[in-house]
Every structure is written in structure tokens, then in C-alpha cells.
Design a protein around this motif. Sequence first.
Motif, PDB file in Angstrom:
ATOM      1  N   TYR A   1      -8.984  10.343   2.309  1.00 37.18           N
ATOM      2  CA  TYR A   1      -9.156  10.862   3.667  1.00 37.18           C
ATOM      3  C   TYR A   1      -8.878  12.345   3.685  1.00 37.18           C
ATOM      4  O   TYR A   1      -7.903  12.838   3.093  1.00 37.18           O
TER       5      TYR A   1
ATOM      6  N   SER B   1      -5.552  12.902   1.573  1.00 38.72           N
ATOM      7  CA  SER B   1      -4.729  11.697   1.624  1.00 38.72           C
ATOM      8  C   SER B   1      -5.344  10.643   0.711  1.00 38.72           C
ATOM      9  O   SER B   1      -6.534  10.347   0.801  1.00 38.72           O
TER      10      SER B   1
ATOM     11  N   ALA C   1      -4.780   6.609  -0.727  1.00 39.98           N
ATOM     12  CA  ALA C   1      -4.089   5.331  -0.489  1.00 39.98           C
ATOM     13  C   ALA C   1      -4.349   4.414  -1.669  1.00 39.98           C
ATOM     14  O   ALA C   1      -5.502   4.206  -2.061  1.00 39.98           O
TER      15      ALA C   1
ATOM     16  N   ASP D   1       0.844  -1.193   0.000  1.00 40.71           N
ATOM     17  CA  ASP D   1       0.000   0.000   0.000  1.00 40.71           C
ATOM     18  C   ASP D   1       0.875   1.237   0.000  1.00 40.71           C
ATOM     19  O   ASP D   1       1.907   1.283   0.701  1.00 40.71           O
TER      20      ASP D   1
ATOM     21  N   ALA E   1       0.460   5.333   0.627  1.00 42.76           N
ATOM     22  CA  ALA E   1      -0.386   6.439   1.061  1.00 42.76           C
ATOM     23  C   ALA E   1       0.368   7.742   0.839  1.00 42.76           C
ATOM     24  O   ALA E   1       1.518   7.877   1.279  1.00 42.76           O
TER      25      ALA E   1
ATOM     26  N   ASP F   1      -8.612   4.271  -0.656  1.00 44.64           N
ATOM     27  CA  ASP F   1      -8.991   5.127   0.463  1.00 44.64           C
ATOM     28  C   ASP F   1      -8.757   6.577   0.108  1.00 44.64           C
ATOM     29  O   ASP F   1      -7.789   6.924  -0.593  1.00 44.64           O
TER      30      ASP F   1
ATOM     31  N   ARG G   1       2.861   9.647   3.039  1.00 46.17           N
ATOM     32  CA  ARG G   1       2.281   9.875   4.349  1.00 46.17           C
ATOM     33  C   ARG G   1       2.846   8.857   5.335  1.00 46.17           C
ATOM     34  O   ARG G   1       2.756   7.644   5.110  1.00 46.17           O
TER      35      ARG G   1
END
Length: 784
Positions: free
Chosen positions: A734, A745, A747, A699, A701, A732, A783
Amino acid sequence: MKFSESWLRTFVNPSLDSEELSHLLTMAGLEVEEMEAIAPAFNKVVVAQVLTKDKHPDADRLNLLTVDVGQGEPLAIVCGAQNVTVGMKAPCALVGAKLPGMEIKQAKVRGVASFGMMCSARELGLSEESSGLLELAADAPVGQDIRQYLDLGDQLITLKLTPNRADCLSLRGIAREVAALTGVPLAALPQPSFRISGSHTRSVKISAAQACPRYAGRVITGVNARAATPAWMVRRLERCGLRSISALVDVTNYVLLELGQPLHAFDLNKLSGGIEVRFARAGERLKLLNEEEINLQESMLVIADEKQPVALAGIMGGADSAVDDATTAIFLESAFFAPHAITGKSRVLGFGSDSSYRFERGVDFAATLEALDRTTQLILDICGGEACPVTEAQAILPARNPLNLRASRVERVLGIILERDEIARILTRLGMACSEADGVYRVTPPSYRFDIAIEEDLIEEIARVHGYERVPAFPPQAVMPILPQPEAARPLDSIRKMLVLRDYQEAITYSFVEAGWEFDLCGNATPVALENPIASQMSVMRSSLLSGLMDALRTNLARRHPRVRLFETGGCFSAIPGGYAQQDRLGGVAYGTALPEQWGAAARNVDFFDVKGDIESLFPPGSLTFAAKAHPASHPGRSAQIMRDGQEVGWIGELHPQWMQKYDFPQPVVWFEVDLTALMQAKVPVAGEISRFPPVRRDIAVVVDEGLTAQSLLDAMRGERASEVYEIALFDLYRGKGVEDGKKSLAFRVLLQDTQKTLTDVEIDRSIARLVAVLQQHGAQLRM
């Protein structure tokens, strides 16, 4: 066309009962829409005459009658009708008679024996209300069965005629059909027996020859306009749906029904000078028989005297020249008006007539004088008077051009072999003149058949008369190869099924829409306008499916459907230099909750991303991208253009709040529209090697500027990915604590796999680092 069966049988009387006759007409293309009996079943009711009338000793409202029923001794009957008089004739139900809802028995009424019952129309089931006994004519034969005297065994038949069969808008026309279908001879009308005994005439001039190729008129003097219409004529008119007005008017209506030729009687003393058939002039007005005064348009054909228009040609006469009880002389009109001159005028005026209904479809121009003579004879018989010579003006009548009919073509179209004599016999029975040479018939249609224009019309006539039921049904015998189904092209049905499986229902809406929808939802100020729209709210051609779907959605919401998902496939139209263009599209709308009411998931309204998922399911995986772009129908921040391989293929958006308020949508509406051609292009699967080694997931981010789209980062990473990276997806998004304002953010899920070996950490890290570098080039920060 509503008519009396007994009247029809005076022209042609085949050995068929009512049901068989109805079936015969229907199978020949003259659909019987309804058949109803004139009267309910009853028996033992006869014509009776009142001989004496005395007051009942114990009842003020009852009378003691002695009645002659034609069966020997008069009967004593107690009667309460107020209109009973000595000498009158009325129906009498004898003891034992069974009437609708009752049976007549010998009984005592206030102590006086009664041996029957005098009947009203209501008691015989002939009407719902009555004010007394049904009074019969003075010449009614005493003792005759009332069903026979009033012809109550008659049936009323209503035909649902197609517009091309104007020849069957008369009793004789229908009789011609029955005679042709059954071979029973057609009875001719009695020849006129009157003689010309007067000399009065009115000149006739036709100034609009194409609109009125034939006009004839006759003066009849010395008529008695107050003469009573015979009961048999009144009965036939009423059974065909026309009420009796006066003898002169009733006769013209009678001949209209009998021969299909509209006629009109003018009061001769209300006319000034000769008759002219012309088009109306600017500023002219005319008060019609229905008491409506109209402003005449210059396209309207009128009958005029030397001063003013006196009738609206082919539609209705004028009130100022109408016959009344004081009329002593008439000018009787019989004419042929071309259908194109009458068609559409009733719609402009907002009313029509029996005459206009027939002239619009075509009237037998060869029967103009025959109908005039028939009407003259009936008027002289009923109202008296002297007939004067006919004045006629004639231009070029419609040509009845002969047609060629090939026997081989008849066999090929119908699939049956008919003898040549049989074909000629059928055509002759239909009133057509024909000759045959080498299997080709030279056929001339009669003057009353405006629908016979090409060879196929003649073949249809042969099939009708021969009998559709006599055409055998053979199983099809043909070479039927399976058509190719390329994998690169998807059938439209498969797309429909996919949408149905995603809980959509198919809608079919008009291609004609309201101009306001086009401007609001499509920003189209110059849509393709219709010259002759069927309704004011359907005045333009749609350039998008959206307007029809929104209208269908409103209809569903008005019927309290809280969750609606609709789709439609159809053409959209636009103007291009030199003509018009049509593009086939698929459109859809979603409203209400995302899922049906249930306990497994919390209720929420459908949103942009739900519908985006529906669209993506219709295309090959990963083939679509969505670019934020404004659309007139959509919310400014919730609208996107759908792209496939860099080409625009459609739109998706949430309806603009302005249009939600204007068109009464309480909740958001999500819509989409895509090009059907692009949607039907499928991606052909390509076989690939399946790896036996485990995949690896990593992953990534990153924090990026709010204005940077996830799609641009996905496109960049997919363009630079290593060979072992087989999937990159956003999982994701965010915004909030820990992320600066103006930032977000993202992901991404990265899946790696090799078909030949298990990936090492070094190889995995190298591939991930390559992707991170691409992200950093776009201003992204990892991140932590």
C-alpha cells in the motif's frame, strides 16, 4: 525433369501402362510429380487434304471446300478459317466425331450441307487460342487418325529429382533406370554414319585442368542455318518444355535432353584463332545469349579465343559468337566441366540455364565424344555440311574407384536375404562392373553415377531395384526396457505441457537472426556471424531466444491476433576463446489482455506480475527470487534477474518503450528467458508429518522505505523464523493516505502450526515478536 513418355519408350518399352510406369519410377526414388495428357479425349479426326476452295454463295467469310479424307469420295465441308488454301493438309472431324465440348453432325450452313469440320488446334484442345486451321506437314498421310499422326496419346511426365540423381536428367538416363527396374533391354542409339570429309580444325588448350578435365570440338562447314527443324524434333522439344529456335540450336538442345550432355555451337567465322578454357581475367566483360552483359569474376570459367572470352563455360554462350541465319560454318563444343567449377555461379549471376543445372550436379564425362558425334550426325542430316576431325584436350578425369560391398552387410541393413547371383544381377543391370569373392563384391560405379561413393550407396541401389514394396514389414522384436526417469530431472515435454496449460503456444524459429535484433535486444555488438547466410536478415547466430519470439509476435499481430502468448525452447550461441558455446534456454513473450475475453473478469493488459507467476509455476515453490536489474531489452524500472539458490538462471522484463516504438508494438510486451538446465532440475518431495492441530494466522503490517524490497524482508524473516512457523508470505502493498511520501506499507501473512500440540498464545506471541524484531533491524516500523 519433364519428358515425353512416347520418347522414353523409344529407348525402353516395358509392358506397363502410364500409371504403372509412373508408380514404378516413384517407388524407385524418381518421384513423379505430375503426369498430364498431351490432348483431351476425342475421336474420328483424320488427316485431310483440301482439294478445292470456292466462296459460299450466301456468306462472304465462309468457303466451300472439297476435302480428301482418305475414305473414297471427297467430302463437302463449309469452313470459315482464313488460312485455308488448296492443297494444304489439316485435321478434319468426321460426322459423329466427339470433340472437347461438341459433337460433329451433318448440318446445313447458310443453306449448304456440310459433312464434317476442319479443325484448329483450339478445337482439338491442343491450345487455348488459334488463328486458323492446324496446318500439317506436306507429307502427312491422308486418312490417318490425327491422334496417331501427332502422337496425341502421349503423356507428359514431370520428375521431382533429388540433386544426387543427375544421371536421370536425360531421356537415356531415365530409360537406363526403367531398364534396370524391369529387365527390359535398353535400345541403343543408331551409330553415326557420317564420314570425315573436311580438314578444318581449331586448336584447343585447357589452362584450367581441374575445372575442365575434358574439352572436345569439331568444325562443321557448309551448313544451312536456315533449314527447318523436323516436326518430330520440334514436337519432342516442346513437350519437354523447350521452344524451337533454329535447326542448329534445336539439335544441341535435343541432344541435351536425349543424352544429358550440354553442347554449344559457335559461329566459326566469329572466332579468332584457337580455343582456350581458362578462368576470366580482371576487367573482362561478356555479353551473353540472354542479352545481359556481365563483368566476369576471376573465379568464373570461360571459353575464350585468341582475343576475348566467347562463352561462360557450362552456363551460357556469348552473343557475339552465336549462330544465326547467316552462319555457314560452326565450331561444335562438347566438354566436361567439374561440378565445383560451376556450382554457385548461377546464384551469383542471378540466372541459370539447363546446362548449368546439369554441370552443377555432374555430367557423364565418358559420353563427351558420343554426344559430339550424335549432334554432328543430326546437324548433317538436317542442315547438311561437311564434318571435320575432332580436336580434343584432356587432363585427369574423375576416378571411378571400386567399392567393396559385403553380402552380409546387405542382409543386415535391409533385413532380407538376397541370393548372391541376385545382388550381382542388380548391380550389373545398373551398369556397374562387379566381381564377387567370398561374399564380398568389388563394384566399380559407371561414369555417370557421381552419387555412388560408399558401401551404403550400393545397398540403397539394391533396395531400389529389388523393390521397397518387396521388403517385408516385420513387427519389431527387441528387448525394450523402460528407461529410468529420475525424480530430480524433469523431462522437457512436461515443461512444454505446463506452459501450454497456462495458455502459451509453442513457436519454432530460426537460429539465424538479424544482427540488428541482437544489438538492440541483447546489447550484443559481436554476435557469431555466418560466412554464408541464407538471407541478409539471417546473418548471425542468436545469443537469445528473444529476437525470434519478437519476430513471431510481429507476424501474429500483422495477422490481427490481439492476444498472443508464445514460448520456445532452443539453443543460444556465443563465441568463447577457441570456439563457440551453446546454451539451451526457454523463452516466452506475452502480449494483449491477461485473460481471454469474457464476462467473469474485467479486461486488463498482461503485466510483469502475470508472467512472473507463470515462471514461478515452472519451478519448485519458493525456490526463486527476483532481483531488480537492467537489461538492454527491458523497461528500466520493469526488469529483473531470476535467481535460484543464489545463481542467475534467467531474466524477466517488460519491453523497453524504445524498442516498442521501433518494432511497432502498440501495447507492452512482457518477456522472459530462463536456463533450461536449471528449469529441468526438480525438487524431490520429502514426506513429512501432517499436523492434526489447527493452524494459526497472524498478520504483520510494517512501514518501510520505498527503496527496501519485500524480498529482502522475506529472506530475513525466513532465516530467523521459529520451527512452528511454516509459511511467511506478502499479501498486501500500500502507498497513499496514511503513509508518508517515500514510504510504503507491506503486510505479511504468518502461518504457525505444531505437529504435537495446539500452540498457546504465549508461544505464538514469542514467534511473532521474533519476526518483528528482525523487521525492525531492517528499519521497518509496525503500522498501527
